[in-house]
Motif scaffolding. Structure first.
Motif, PDB file in Angstrom:
ATOM      1  N   TYR A  89       0.844  -1.195   0.000  1.00 25.15           N
ATOM      2  CA  TYR A  89       0.000   0.000   0.000  1.00 25.15           C
ATOM      3  C   TYR A  89       0.879   1.244   0.000  1.00 25.15           C
ATOM      4  N   THR A  90       0.388   2.263  -0.667  1.00 26.54           N
ATOM      5  CA  THR A  90       0.938   3.606  -0.584  1.00 26.54           C
ATOM      6  C   THR A  90      -0.146   4.574  -1.067  1.00 26.54           C
ATOM      7  N   TYR A  91       0.105   5.851  -0.948  1.00 29.88           N
ATOM      8  CA  TYR A  91      -0.869   6.838  -1.399  1.00 29.88           C
ATOM      9  C   TYR A  91      -0.127   7.974  -2.100  1.00 29.88           C
ATOM     10  N   GLN A  92      -0.906   8.772  -2.808  1.00 26.45           N
ATOM     11  CA  GLN A  92      -0.328   9.874  -3.580  1.00 26.45           C
ATOM     12  C   GLN A  92      -1.371  10.970  -3.735  1.00 26.45           C
ATOM     13  N   ASP A  93      -0.976  12.195  -3.469  1.00 28.46           N
ATOM     14  CA  ASP A  93      -1.851  13.350  -3.635  1.00 28.46           C
ATOM     15  C   ASP A  93      -1.691  13.905  -5.037  1.00 28.46           C
ATOM     16  N   VAL A  94      -2.819  14.102  -5.713  1.00 30.45           N
ATOM     17  CA  VAL A  94      -2.811  14.653  -7.068  1.00 30.45           C
ATOM     18  C   VAL A  94      -2.958  16.160  -6.961  1.00 30.45           C
ATOM     19  N   LEU A  95      -1.943  16.878  -7.434  1.00 33.13           N
ATOM     20  CA  LEU A  95      -1.922  18.332  -7.367  1.00 33.13           C
ATOM     21  C   LEU A  95      -2.347  18.941  -8.686  1.00 33.13           C
ATOM     22  N   ASP A  96      -2.853  20.155  -8.597  1.00 29.62           N
ATOM     23  CA  ASP A  96      -3.236  20.872  -9.804  1.00 29.62           C
ATOM     24  C   ASP A  96      -1.980  21.350 -10.546  1.00 29.62           C
ATOM     25  N   THR A  97      -2.199  21.992 -11.682  1.00 29.58           N
ATOM     26  CA  THR A  97      -1.064  22.399 -12.508  1.00 29.58           C
ATOM     27  C   THR A  97      -0.138  23.353 -11.783  1.00 29.58           C
ATOM     28  N   ASP A  98      -0.691  24.217 -10.940  1.00 32.38           N
ATOM     29  CA  ASP A  98       0.145  25.161 -10.205  1.00 32.38           C
ATOM     30  C   ASP A  98       0.723  24.579  -8.923  1.00 32.38           C
ATOM     31  N   HIS A  99       0.447  23.297  -8.658  1.00 34.46           N
ATOM     32  CA  HIS A  99       0.977  22.593  -7.487  1.00 34.46           C
ATOM     33  C   HIS A  99       0.545  23.253  -6.171  1.00 34.46           C
ATOM     34  N   GLU A 100      -0.593  23.915  -6.199  1.00 34.27           N
ATOM     35  CA  GLU A 100      -1.108  24.556  -4.996  1.00 34.27           C
ATOM     36  C   GLU A 100      -2.333  23.832  -4.453  1.00 34.27           C
ATOM     37  N   ASP A 101      -3.257  23.470  -5.342  1.00 31.50           N
ATOM     38  CA  ASP A 101      -4.495  22.815  -4.932  1.00 31.50           C
ATOM     39  C   ASP A 101      -4.368  21.308  -5.112  1.00 31.50           C
ATOM     40  N   THR A 102      -4.927  20.559  -4.163  1.00 29.32           N
ATOM     41  CA  THR A 102      -4.937  19.105  -4.225  1.00 29.32           C
ATOM     42  C   THR A 102      -6.268  18.649  -4.817  1.00 29.32           C
ATOM     43  N   LEU A 103      -6.193  17.939  -5.925  1.00 30.32           N
ATOM     44  CA  LEU A 103      -7.409  17.512  -6.623  1.00 30.32           C
ATOM     45  C   LEU A 103      -7.994  16.235  -6.044  1.00 30.32           C
ATOM     46  N   ALA A 104      -7.154  15.286  -5.670  1.00 28.60           N
ATOM     47  CA  ALA A 104      -7.639  14.003  -5.166  1.00 28.60           C
ATOM     48  C   ALA A 104      -6.490  13.296  -4.478  1.00 28.60           C
ATOM     49  N   ARG A 105      -6.830  12.216  -3.815  1.00 28.39           N
ATOM     50  CA  ARG A 105      -5.824  11.352  -3.185  1.00 28.39           C
ATOM     51  C   ARG A 105      -5.963   9.947  -3.759  1.00 28.39           C
ATOM     52  N   LEU A 106      -4.858   9.441  -4.277  1.00 30.92           N
ATOM     53  CA  LEU A 106      -4.831   8.095  -4.836  1.00 30.92           C
ATOM     54  C   LEU A 106      -4.345   7.119  -3.778  1.00 30.92           C
ATOM     55  N   SER A 107      -5.157   6.118  -3.504  1.00 27.98           N
ATOM     56  CA  SER A 107      -4.748   5.020  -2.630  1.00 27.98           C
ATOM     57  C   SER A 107      -4.361   3.844  -3.526  1.00 27.98           C
ATOM     58  N   MET A 108      -3.095   3.455  -3.484  1.00 27.08           N
ATOM     59  CA  MET A 108      -2.571   2.406  -4.355  1.00 27.08           C
ATOM     60  C   MET A 108      -2.378   1.130  -3.561  1.00 27.08           C
ATOM     61  N   TYR A 109      -3.028   0.063  -4.016  1.00 28.27           N
ATOM     62  CA  TYR A 109      -2.845  -1.268  -3.454  1.00 28.27           C
ATOM     63  C   TYR A 109      -2.045  -2.088  -4.457  1.00 28.27           C
ATOM     64  N   LEU A 110      -0.959  -2.702  -3.999  1.00 32.43           N
ATOM     65  CA  LEU A 110       0.033  -3.330  -4.872  1.00 32.43           C
ATOM     66  C   LEU A 110       0.102  -4.826  -4.585  1.00 32.43           C
ATOM     67  N   LEU A 111      -0.035  -5.624  -5.637  1.00 29.82           N
ATOM     68  CA  LEU A 111       0.050  -7.080  -5.515  1.00 29.82           C
ATOM     69  C   LEU A 111       0.849  -7.599  -6.704  1.00 29.82           C
ATOM     70  N   ALA A 112       1.961  -8.293  -6.418  1.00 29.85           N
ATOM     71  CA  ALA A 112       2.858  -8.748  -7.483  1.00 29.85           C
ATOM     72  C   ALA A 112       2.633 -10.199  -7.892  1.00 29.85           C
ATOM     73  N   ASP A 113       2.029 -11.009  -7.037  1.00 34.77           N
ATOM     74  CA  ASP A 113       1.901 -12.447  -7.288  1.00 34.77           C
ATOM     75  C   ASP A 113       0.436 -12.807  -7.494  1.00 34.77           C
ATOM     76  N   PRO A 114       0.087 -13.465  -8.613  1.00 36.35           N
ATOM     77  CA  PRO A 114      -1.311 -13.852  -8.833  1.00 36.35           C
ATOM     78  C   PRO A 114      -1.707 -15.148  -8.141  1.00 36.35           C
ATOM     79  N   SER A 115      -0.993 -15.529  -7.108  1.00 38.78           N
ATOM     80  CA  SER A 115      -1.309 -16.777  -6.405  1.00 38.78           C
ATOM     81  C   SER A 115      -2.682 -16.680  -5.754  1.00 38.78           C
ATOM     82  N   PRO A 116      -3.479 -17.747  -5.788  1.00 40.96           N
ATOM     83  CA  PRO A 116      -4.795 -17.722  -5.128  1.00 40.96           C
ATOM     84  C   PRO A 116      -4.718 -17.488  -3.628  1.00 40.96           C
ATOM     85  N   SER A 117      -3.565 -17.722  -3.030  1.00 41.70           N
ATOM     86  CA  SER A 117      -3.430 -17.482  -1.595  1.00 41.70           C
ATOM     87  C   SER A 117      -3.481 -16.004  -1.251  1.00 41.70           C
TER      88      SER A 117
END
Length: 520
Positions: A89-117
């Motif tokens: 897991y990690t997150y990222q704030d999406v900034l506007d073009t002027d890097h002043e206003d925050t448009l949204a927050r991205l929550s990233m869930y990361l999985l590298a192995d397609p194992s059923p477990s």
């Protein structure tokens, strides 16, 4: 003043009137609107595949501005990324073009192995609240393009099994998402255009949205700069790269997915594609998604843009219908443990099964995965790189032997050499006992060596001299000198002894020297 008397204020008491109540009612809604405006829209990105390093590169590429090719400055502490074990897991704030206003927050869930477990770890994050604001990203790597279709097949099976395991409320949201995604950007005027053709819908063509997932899907092919290495070192041609692109576009067309090639030095339109899929729009500048299927290292296929006709134009002879039909069969086979996950019966005691091989697959001819792997060969195996060319390629093919097998062969060779050395030592010992035999053996060996290496020559004062010829001449001169000496010392014919004759000659010689001439 009496103690029981009450103390009163000399200031007049101001009672609220209707005008004050109106002001209070005006300010409260305004403050509530400002408070709600500060709440960041939450978006979810489910990143599947790749390695911890490539997942980190993807996160940095999403944060890179496509216009300036620079990441926005970190305000405060940089958010960490946890992707070393199972679900990260990690997150990222999406900034506007002027890097002043925050448009949204991205929550990233990361999985590298397609194992059923590991797939049950994703299920809690698929709910009616997150599904309308979710994007699924599958990472592929140009370092191993021969594994792409197999990896895509495994991840699509994982997603299908998870969708089947959701509750009814989540499935209703997925149905609404499918309708919204199919209509998005299908007007003649385009997704961002404002024209009179905005209300004219483009009908779906054959092979499009045959296998909808209900979640926007984006496939990111990283490290596109390796294309030149494949061409230079592996001997790949344009036919291989076009075949891979046609195959990917045919498969992703069935899911309504998008495709983009990226490299660390040039993320391209990845950020624009991700923000567009999640509905994140800048207040200052609207980024346009422009397709690109001609530059082989900067490919961009937006959703709802591709078609079978556009895929055929890239190169003739590609079987779009066959690949599309076989792909539906490939992803329909779900291994036993995945079906248990879909039915909510998965447990830690389940028998581990690889999602790469489906249990119920029958031999019904070549599949979409096998056709791809027969054409795009794995160079690490003993097969040729590609079956598209009948002529010999100029690629470098090196197959290395297993380490243990190599060491076993070396042990056998060393044992054989040791036996030969022991036998040679025994022969030499036997020859030393018999000197004559040993000398004859040495002479024969010397003759063999001389015959093998040829005459020995050296340069003397700019003149090339044969050493053997020089030695032979010296031996002949020595022989002639000895013969001359013997001829001088031969006995005289008169029978006088040679020793007396020499003495007489010496005596007369010295006597001549002693005698002095008489003066006149």
């Amino acid at each position: 003043m009496a103690s029981g008397a009450r103390r009163t204020s000399n200031f007049p008491v101001r009672r609220p009137n209707s005008r004050d109540q109106e002001k209070e009612e005006i300010w409260k809604p305004m403050l509530d609107n400002i408070s709600s405006g500060k709440r960041l829209p939450e978006k979810t990105v489910l990143v599947l595949g790749g390695t911890p390093e490539t997942q980190r590169e993807f996160r940095e590429a999403v944060a890179t501005d496509p216009a300036s090719n620079r990441r926005p400055p970190d305000k405060g502490r940089k958010p960490p990324i946890a992707n070393q074990f199972a679900l990260g897991y990690t997150y990222q704030d999406v900034l506007d073009t002027d890097h002043e206003d925050t448009l949204a927050r991205l929550s990233m869930y990361l999985l590298a192995d397609p194992s059923p477990s590991f797939t049950p770890l994703i299920k809690p994050y698929l709910n009616p609240r997150t599904l309308p604001h979710m994007l699924v990203v599958i990472l592929l790597d140009w370092n191993h393009p021969w594994l792409w279709i197999r990896q895509l097949r495994d991840w699509i099976r994982v997603l299908r099994s998870l969708i089947l395991s959701l509750d009814d409320a989540s499935k209703e949201v997925l149905e609404e998402n499918i309708t919204t995604l199919q209509d998005k950007g299908r007007t003649v005027g385009g997704a961002e255009a404002n024209s009179t053709l905005d209300n004219v819908k483009v009908p779906m063509g054959p092979g499009e949205w045959d296998e909808p997932l209900g979640i926007p899907l984006c496939v990111v092919c990283q490290n596109a700069d390796k294309i030149e290495s494949l061409e230079r070192e592996r001997g790949w041609k344009e036919e291989e790269f076009d075949f891979i692109l046609q195959y990917l576009r045919t498969i992703l067309l069935k899911h309504g997915a998008s495709l983009v090639y990226t490299m660390p030095s040039a993320p391209g339109s990845l950020q624009t594609l991700v923000h567009s899929a999640l509905g994140i729009k800048s207040l200052l500048k609207q980024q346009q998604l422009k397709h690109n299927v001609t530059d082989r290292d900067r490919v961009l296929v937006p959703p709802n843009w591709d078609s079978w006709a556009k895929i055929r134009i890239l190169r003739d002879g590609f079987d779009v219908e066959g690949v599309s039909q076989k792909w539906s069969v490939d992803i329909d086979h779900i291994p036993r443990q995945m079906r248990a996950v879909a039915n909510g019966q998965a447990s830690a005691d389940d028998e581990e099964m690889s999602p790469v091989v489906a249990e119920d697959e029958e031999d019904k001819g070549p599949s979409a995965t096998s056709i791809y792997e027969e054409t795009v060969k794995n160079p690490e195996s003993d097969f040729p790189l590609s079956a598209l060319h009948s002529k010999q390629t100029n690629g470098i093919e090196v197959s290395s032997q297993d380490t243990q097998d190599f060491l076993k062969d070396q042990v056998k060779i060393m044992d054989q050499l040791r036996l030969e050395d022991e036998n040679e030592a025994k022969v030499k010992a036997a020859k030393k006992d018999d000197g004559s035999n040993y000398r004859s053996y040495a002479d024969e060996s010397s003759g063999v060596v001389e015959e093998h290496i040829g005459p020995v020559q050296f340069n003397m004062g700019g003149i090339q001299v044969n050493a053997d010829e020089m030695v032979k001449r010296l031996q002949e001169r020595e022989t002639s000198r000895v013969n001359d000496t013997e001829a001088v010392t031969t006995p005289p014919v008169n029978g006088a002894e040679a020793g007396n004759m020499d003495n007489d000659k010496l005596m007369s010689f010295f006597s001549g020297l002693i005698k002095k001439p008489t003066p006149k």
